[in-house]
Scaffold this active site. Structure first.
Site, short mmCIF file in Angstrom:
data_model
loop_
_atom_site.label_atom_id
_atom_site.label_comp_id
_atom_site.label_asym_id
_atom_site.label_seq_id
_atom_site.Cartn_x
_atom_site.Cartn_y
_atom_site.Cartn_z
N LYS A 62 0.83 -1.21 0.00
CA LYS A 62 0.00 0.00 0.00
C LYS A 62 0.86 1.26 0.00
O LYS A 62 0.60 2.21 -0.76
CB LYS A 62 -0.93 -0.01 1.21
CG LYS A 62 -2.03 -1.05 1.13
CD LYS A 62 -2.86 -1.09 2.41
CE LYS A 62 -3.97 -2.12 2.33
NZ LYS A 62 -4.79 -2.18 3.56
N SER A 78 -0.58 0.78 6.03
CA SER A 78 -0.86 -0.07 7.18
C SER A 78 -1.90 -1.10 6.80
O SER A 78 -2.74 -0.86 5.92
CB SER A 78 -1.35 0.76 8.37
OG SER A 78 -1.47 -0.03 9.54
N ASP A 79 -1.83 -2.25 7.46
CA ASP A 79 -2.83 -3.29 7.23
C ASP A 79 -2.99 -4.10 8.50
O ASP A 79 -2.06 -4.19 9.31
CB ASP A 79 -2.43 -4.20 6.07
CG ASP A 79 -3.59 -5.04 5.59
OD1 ASP A 79 -4.44 -4.50 4.85
OD2 ASP A 79 -3.68 -6.23 5.96
N GLN A 80 -4.16 -4.70 8.66
CA GLN A 80 -4.42 -5.51 9.85
C GLN A 80 -5.12 -6.81 9.45
O GLN A 80 -6.07 -6.80 8.67
CB GLN A 80 -5.29 -4.75 10.85
CG GLN A 80 -5.51 -5.49 12.16
CD GLN A 80 -6.36 -4.67 13.11
OE1 GLN A 80 -7.58 -4.59 12.95
NE2 GLN A 80 -5.73 -4.04 14.09
#
Length: 202
Positions: A62, A78-80
């Site tokens: 991203k 950011s990623d979760q």
């Protein structure tokens, strides 16, 4: 006659590579001017990929996708991914999927893998970190799950648990060294990487 001091270099523009309103609210706490832009990245899981590896890959992808369009800017990605015994659980998208996720997580510990990346192409800067959060769920009955889902509608949250809202009532405990990580952007790590990239904080 005294010479004038050299002009101070302007810090690079800061871009959040995310369309998430939760991440925008968190980043605003640092008091830095920033814009945001959707990264348009394929979030499909690759064969054999662990939840932590998936979150880390997507956070970096991203940031890189937005940095490719703004090479002089400093871009945050950011990623979760919710990690249930090694199985990735993403955003449910629908009421039924959210119900199934919460039934499976009832009475269990889930690790929310929150990954962060900061990229600036012009400076050759690229760093990433992972902020895992261990979340212990209470034993939930179907009536509790249904009331929660109808009240909160957390269909855009990994694992269906919106801890900053009513989802906190589903939990027994949260274990983390970066308390904002569970909401989606680990601010302690974000501040550290932005300082490493040359920004002045606070």
């Amino acid at each position: 006659m005294l010479a004038s001091p050299p002009p101070r270099a302007q810090p690079p523009a800061l871009i959040l590579g995310s369309s998430s309103p939760y991440r925008r609210e968190l980043l605003a706490r640092l008091g830095l001017p920033f814009t945001w832009e959707a990264p348009e990245v394929d979030e499909s899981t690759r064969a054999g990929e662990t939840p932590a590896a998936l979150a880390a890959r997507l956070a970096l992808a991203k940031a890189q996708a937005v940095a490719a369009r703004h090479p002089d800017a400093l871009v945050i990605g950011s990623d979760q991914v919710a990690d249930l015994a090694g199985e990735p659980l993403g955003k449910p998208g629908t009421h039924e999927r959210a119900r199934l996720q919460l039934r499976r997580m009832s009475g269990r510990t889930v690790v929310f893998q929150t990954a962060l990346a900061v990229v600036c192409q012009a400076r050759g800067f690229e760093q990433a970190e992972l902020a895992p959060v261990r979340v212990c769920f209470r034993t939930l009955n179907d009536a509790e799950i249904e009331r929660y889902l109808l009240a909160e509608r957390p269909y855009d949250c990994a694992g269906s648990a919106r801890s900053e809202g009513l989802g906190i009532a589903l939990l027994e405990a949260i274990h983390s060294d970066d308390p904002t990580a569970l909401v989606g952007l680990p601010l302690i790590r974000t501040a550290r990487l932005l300082r490493a990239a040359g920004l002045v904080l606070p």
